[in-house]
Design a protein around this motif. Structure first.
Motif, PDB file in Angstrom:
ATOM      1  N   GLN A  98       0.813  -1.122   0.071  1.00  7.45           N
ATOM      2  CA  GLN A  98      -0.165   0.074   0.077  1.00  7.45           C
ATOM      3  C   GLN A  98       0.866   1.253   0.001  1.00  7.45           C
ATOM      4  O   GLN A  98       0.549   2.338  -0.792  1.00  7.45           O
ATOM      5  CB  GLN A  98      -0.837   0.289   1.157  1.00  7.45           C
ATOM      6  N   LYS A 126      -9.629   5.198   4.891  1.00 10.16           N
ATOM      7  CA  LYS A 126     -10.368   4.216   4.416  1.00 10.16           C
ATOM      8  C   LYS A 126      -9.442   2.731   4.517  1.00 10.16           C
ATOM      9  O   LYS A 126      -9.656   1.603   4.964  1.00 10.16           O
ATOM     10  CB  LYS A 126     -11.153   4.252   3.055  1.00 10.16           C
ATOM     11  N   VAL A 127      -8.129   2.904   3.949  1.00 11.95           N
ATOM     12  CA  VAL A 127      -7.254   1.997   3.796  1.00 11.95           C
ATOM     13  C   VAL A 127      -6.880   1.566   5.248  1.00 11.95           C
ATOM     14  O   VAL A 127      -6.908   0.429   5.766  1.00 11.95           O
ATOM     15  CB  VAL A 127      -6.123   2.349   2.885  1.00 11.95           C
ATOM     16  N   GLN A 140      -8.782   1.938   7.976  1.00 12.89           N
ATOM     17  CA  GLN A 140      -9.560   1.327   8.443  1.00 12.89           C
ATOM     18  C   GLN A 140      -9.773  -0.211   8.139  1.00 12.89           C
ATOM     19  O   GLN A 140      -9.871  -1.069   9.053  1.00 12.89           O
ATOM     20  CB  GLN A 140     -11.023   1.956   8.330  1.00 12.89           C
ATOM     21  N   GLU A 141      -9.697  -0.579   7.100  1.00  6.45           N
ATOM     22  CA  GLU A 141      -9.607  -1.906   6.672  1.00  6.45           C
ATOM     23  C   GLU A 141      -8.346  -3.033   7.068  1.00  6.45           C
ATOM     24  O   GLU A 141      -8.651  -3.937   7.648  1.00  6.45           O
ATOM     25  CB  GLU A 141      -9.458  -1.866   4.925  1.00  6.45           C
ATOM     26  N   ASN A 142      -7.304  -1.780   7.051  1.00  3.75           N
ATOM     27  CA  ASN A 142      -6.157  -2.796   7.871  1.00  3.75           C
ATOM     28  C   ASN A 142      -6.524  -2.943   9.155  1.00  3.75           C
ATOM     29  O   ASN A 142      -6.035  -4.162   9.733  1.00  3.75           O
ATOM     30  CB  ASN A 142      -4.974  -1.627   7.786  1.00  3.75           C
ATOM     31  N   LYS A 192      -9.309  -3.503  10.781  1.00  3.99           N
ATOM     32  CA  LYS A 192     -10.131  -4.589  10.732  1.00  3.99           C
ATOM     33  C   LYS A 192      -9.592  -5.913  10.429  1.00  3.99           C
ATOM     34  O   LYS A 192      -9.653  -7.004  11.148  1.00  3.99           O
ATOM     35  CB  LYS A 192     -11.373  -4.477   9.744  1.00  3.99           C
ATOM     36  N   LEU A 193      -8.599  -6.218   9.536  1.00  2.00           N
ATOM     37  CA  LEU A 193      -7.957  -7.274   9.164  1.00  2.00           C
ATOM     38  C   LEU A 193      -7.040  -7.652  10.173  1.00  2.00           C
ATOM     39  O   LEU A 193      -6.873  -8.802  10.508  1.00  2.00           O
ATOM     40  CB  LEU A 193      -7.068  -6.858   7.958  1.00  2.00           C
ATOM     41  N   ASP A 194      -6.471  -6.691  11.036  1.00  2.00           N
ATOM     42  CA  ASP A 194      -5.675  -6.990  12.163  1.00  2.00           C
ATOM     43  C   ASP A 194      -6.545  -7.616  13.253  1.00  2.00           C
ATOM     44  O   ASP A 194      -6.025  -8.642  13.877  1.00  2.00           O
ATOM     45  CB  ASP A 194      -5.054  -5.480  12.788  1.00  2.00           C
ATOM     46  N   THR A 198      -9.307  -9.305  12.821  1.00  2.00           N
ATOM     47  CA  THR A 198      -9.762 -10.603  12.393  1.00  2.00           C
ATOM     48  C   THR A 198      -8.707 -11.590  12.733  1.00  2.00           C
ATOM     49  O   THR A 198      -8.660 -12.747  12.872  1.00  2.00           O
ATOM     50  CB  THR A 198     -10.309 -10.423  10.941  1.00  2.00           C
TER      51      THR A 198
END
Length: 296
Positions: free
Chosen positions: A250, A272-273, A275-277, A279-281, A283
């Motif tokens: 990224q 946004k990127v 935030q997604e990161n 969430k992945l962390d 999970t």
């Protein structure tokens, strides 16, 4: 009175008048002679006065000249106590002059000796630095640090020795020491590009990526063709974004699009990127907990 007697009387009067005229003429001539004699007397008197005046002035000049000669070349009695006392005061002055000359010569000799010693120390330092470079090429960085340190002790004004030792500290991952030596090399030579390059490397090793980027940019100001500085700048920018939570891929992509770290951080897509990161962390952490429970 008859005619003859009157004539006789008239003749007597004429004779008397003639005598008076003669007497007046003689008196006038005598007065002129007196005036002439007075004038000559005055001239003679003035000449005598002028002569006496010249004689007095000549005597004054001779006396003054005699006094000056006596002042310049006094005739001393060498056996007198006064002359002995004066000589005792004069001799030390001559000795002082000799002492000053001797001390000046001694100082010059010491200065020449110091210069010779300094030249020998500089030559010795260069020889040690060459040995240090050979040790670096052999991969013996600890030995190289010892050699560069000895060179610095002999010649602490050579900025290159500090830069070389900073390079060795960098290879040994002793980044704070590498930073100190890099700063010293910059202080000794503010226009040496390698000094700023060593500083950038040390700052990057200390995880101070923004400061390291500035140091590498300074390298490019002094050496526009330094490709290593360009690579290091890109690396520092990626590391800065990764420290904020972006992945390596990224970071490369966002830097190609926006050009700099501040521009990437201000871009709306960055939030946004991130935030997604996050969430992945999260999970990833939940999956790790589930696997731990399952193994138990």
């Amino acid at each position: 009175m008859d005619f003859e007697s009157a004539e006789a009387i008239h003749g007597c009067r004429n004779e008397i008048m003639h005598k008076k005229d003669l007497n007046l003429q003689e008196e006038e001539m005598n007065s002129d002679d007196d005036l002439l004699e007075d004038g000559q007397s005055r001239q003679k008197a003035e000449k005598r006065r002028a002569k006496k005046k010249r004689q007095r002035e000549r005597k004054k000049l001779e006396k003054k000249k005699h006094l000056e000669e006596n002042e310049q070349e006094p005739e001393w009695d060498v056996n007198s106590a006064f002359v002995a006392n004066a000589a005792s005061h004069i001799r030390p002055k001559s000795r002082n002059k000799l002492d000053k000359k001797h001390s000046a010569n001694k100082e010059n000799e010491e200065k020449v000796h110091e210069d010779d010693c300094t030249d020998l120390m500089i030559q010795r330092a260069r020889h040690l630095a060459e040995q240090g470079i050979n040790s670096v090429n052999d991969g013996n960085y600890t030995k190289a640090i010892e050699l560069f340190s000895e060179a610095i002790r002999l010649d602490p004004k050579d900025y290159r020795y500090f830069g070389n030792r900073s390079y060795c500290y960098d290879l040994l991952e002793l980044y704070p020491k590498a930073l100190v030596d890099a700063d010293v090399s910059i202080q000794l030579s503010a226009d040496w590009p390698k000094g700023y390059f060593r500083k950038g490397r040390a700052l990057k090793g200390c995880n101070r990526y923004a400061e390291a980027e500035d140091a590498f940019k300074m390298v490019l100001k002094l050496d526009e063709e330094c490709e290593e500085a360009l690579i290091e700048i890109d690396t520092c920018q990626v590391l800065q974004l990764m420290a904020h939570g972006f992945t390596q891929g990224q970071s490369f992509h966002l830097l190609e699009e926006y050009g700099s770290v501040p521009a990437v951080m201000e871009a709306p897509i960055s939030a946004k990127v991130l935030q997604e990161n996050m969430k992945l962390d999260e999970t990833g952490e939940e999956e790790l907990l589930f696997l731990n429970e399952l193994s138990e």
